[in-house]
Design an enzyme around this catalytic site. Sequence first.
Site, short mmCIF file in Angstrom:
data_model
loop_
_atom_site.label_atom_id
_atom_site.label_comp_id
_atom_site.label_asym_id
_atom_site.label_seq_id
_atom_site.Cartn_x
_atom_site.Cartn_y
_atom_site.Cartn_z
N THR A 220 0.87 -1.12 0.23
CA THR A 220 0.14 0.01 0.03
C THR A 220 0.97 1.15 0.09
OG1 THR A 220 -1.72 -1.15 1.41
CG2 THR A 220 -1.76 1.15 1.10
N TRP B 266 2.45 1.70 -3.43
CA TRP B 266 1.42 2.21 -4.43
C TRP B 266 1.35 3.60 -4.62
CZ3 TRP B 266 -3.08 4.90 -4.61
CH2 TRP B 266 -3.84 4.75 -5.82
N HIS B 267 1.42 4.27 -3.37
CA HIS B 267 1.42 5.73 -3.23
C HIS B 267 2.61 6.24 -3.81
CE1 HIS B 267 -2.00 4.76 -0.62
NE2 HIS B 267 -2.52 5.77 -0.91
N GLY B 268 3.64 5.75 -4.25
CA GLY B 268 4.78 6.45 -4.67
C GLY B 268 6.14 5.67 -4.40
#
Lengths: 460, 385
Positions: free
Chosen positions: A312, A315-317
Amino acid sequence: MVFSGLTFLFLFLPVTLILYYIVPFRFKNAVLMVMSLIFYAWGEPIYVLLMIYSIVMNYAVGLMMDRESDHKKSILVFGIVLNLFILGFFKYFGFLVDNLNSLFGLNIHAKKLALPVGISFYTFQALSYIIDVYRGKVKSQKNIVNFATYITMFPQLIAGPIVRYGDICKEFDKRFITLYSFGRGALRFVFGLAKKVLLANLLGEMFEEIAAYGSGVSTVTAWLGAICYTLQIYFDFSGYSDMAIGLGRMMGFTICENFNYPYVSKTVTEFWRRWHMSLSGWFKEYVYIPLGGNRVSALKHVRNILIVWLLTGLWHGAAWNFVVWGLYYAALLLLEKYVTSKFKLPGWLTYIFTIVLVIIGWVIFSADSLGAAGVTVASMFGFAANGFVDKVGVYYLLTGGILIVIGVFFSMPVVGTIQKKLKKSMAGCTFLYIFAMALFVCCVIYLVTGNYNPFLYFRF
Amino acid sequence: MKSKNKKKKKNEVFYKVFGVTFGAVVLGLSVFTLAYPDSDYSSAEKRYLAQIPELNVDTLADGSFMAGLEDYEADQFPFRAAVMQMRAGLDETMGKAISQGVTRLDGDHLAEVFEEPSEQAISAVVNAVNAFSARYPDIDMYMLLAPNAISVYSDKVAGHVLTDDQNTYIDGIYRGVSGAVTTIDIREAFAANRGAVELYYGTDHHWTTDGAYLAFTYAAKPLGISASRKYVSGVVNNTFSGTLTSSSGFSVGKLDDVKVYLPAQELSYTVEWGDGLRASCYLTEALTGDDPYEVFFGGNHASMVIKCGAKTGRSLLMFKDSYANCFIPFLIGEYDSITVIDPRYYYEDLDMLVASSDFTDVLFLYNANTLSTDNALATVLNNEQ
């Protein structure tokens, strides 16, 4: 293209809607697909080819799993690997090379690729499709136009929600497009636009100004900055989701909800049930549960949580602060599950704990580096370079206070309750009508004159 | 059951009406935006507006067409000036106190906030001035650093507005320059007259001609010149909306008057700037233009030479910013010649100029805000072109 722009509102949207409504139903998906490709190409004129490739590839994988049922599993693995390879190559390759270089003192030159906007969103949608086809939960889509419409559908293309194929596939063949649903969608869109333009952008501007002071801040200033970002990211992200849901509804689609007033959560677990629900739902469905979820030994459960939250975060960067942010939540969730749930604390206290932890999470998330995040958190808890309060803190308290209060108010569920009540009476409806139109006018004023209108998800 | 149906119906009407309105507004504005005539220039914002970007394969591939179209839509939006004012009004209602470095003194007056420059920046200016005065010990040097509205009317600035103390800065510069440079401190004179004289424009960052005249009467004695000349003053433009309103978007209750002071007895002189020789320091065409403050010498020039057959035996070299433009007219007749250099646009060899002229006096005339952000003066004085 983004929704919160004049080109979208006064050029793309009217043209798209008119075309969409005048063509007979059997062409509506095609119109939506073409306009969605234009929408994407508007911001990514080159990477649109990558998206088209991804569409064709996943469409073929879906069909082949149907035809070659003996090799279903290997086709799925092939599809997953290919999707993850594309995502990995464009999103994580540079990060990986950087880390290898610093870890082993290497000097590999990797050309830094610009991240294709929305790649994380549409890749996850495609993955959900091929996995669900494999699991037999959904039938493969035979019509490539319908499939391409699913992947490209512009309302949710670049900032979610991550729509699962099974939730929407029936609507490709049959959906109701009425003035009633258009009106409902339009209202939702206007509220989303107002969240983005009137709240998120202004809060973001204030956050940027405060962030420019770096470590030379007081405790009050540090808190103001952190609160601004906390509100900004909520209104930005949930505003985009509202606009997506609204636009979907205007065209007869039901796009899933993505936020449910996350900042009233009394536990971190609850926060993640209310924040970016389509992403946490995706990870739960396709990673956490396949790993065994919590129906395994405590040790394995810890492993599962760590894996899900590491992913997670990533996934955001592709940066270490996102990894730390993910693992921070893993640690908090585990702590809640195995330790704090054993104590009975009053609700208001767990609420305060949760919101403070969430705010600290956003500091980690928004900081340029882990060091900077550390300095900000230290400043928030009494170790500030400029003491408890300084001139800058007072200035932002007085000039941004109203905005923060409005922001806090609109992040509370009471807003939904009031809206429901208003809709029950004629007077309430009239008020809501005037309010929404006034918001739209204000949005236009800010879009015409505004200078700060960032797109926060280019790293997602 | 019946009431539930009724509720649903009310709801349905509401949504339908809203849908129709929204559709009509979006479509209406789209058509109106397209049909609304484009303009090249915004006098309210004092800038050229974005035009339809060029459409070709390159501009599409690099996205500049798309970015340009968004700018075009915003810049050419119908009634943009009115929209800008509404925006600023909304911002102020929400508590915004500084916009683009501009804050409000009262309903009619805006002012630039002041940011104290770094110590290196201060000493760069001070050192350059001192080195220049040491190089030319025979020339009398003077410095007039004008305070800005933000410090003269500091009591009118809202307490929380972030602005540094200009007095500390001016004191620092005056303390730093060598004894060979006579500093002319007009702050007391301004403080004493701030109620009686409109010292600064409400909409612009400059001082008014009244303010400049007050400064001149006070500066004449230290400069060793006479302030006895009689002037007739008059308003030449009463619709001046300056850079403070255009950059901040804040609206003010009234527009400004631009005044000029003409000598009661005609004074004959020539002014040379650019490629022209003129008989007046006033450019009347500017009064109908966008920036009537340009009535003084037509704005800023790299250098100007004013010649006057005064036979005073004195020749002045001036380093200045735009505050000087309405101040210089009072000096005409007090020197045989006045050479005016605006270091921001000056790229010549200064020492060569001084060597080939017979300057007796040098005046540095700046306002604190400009000098605090300027590095051109030091560059020119150090002859670093």
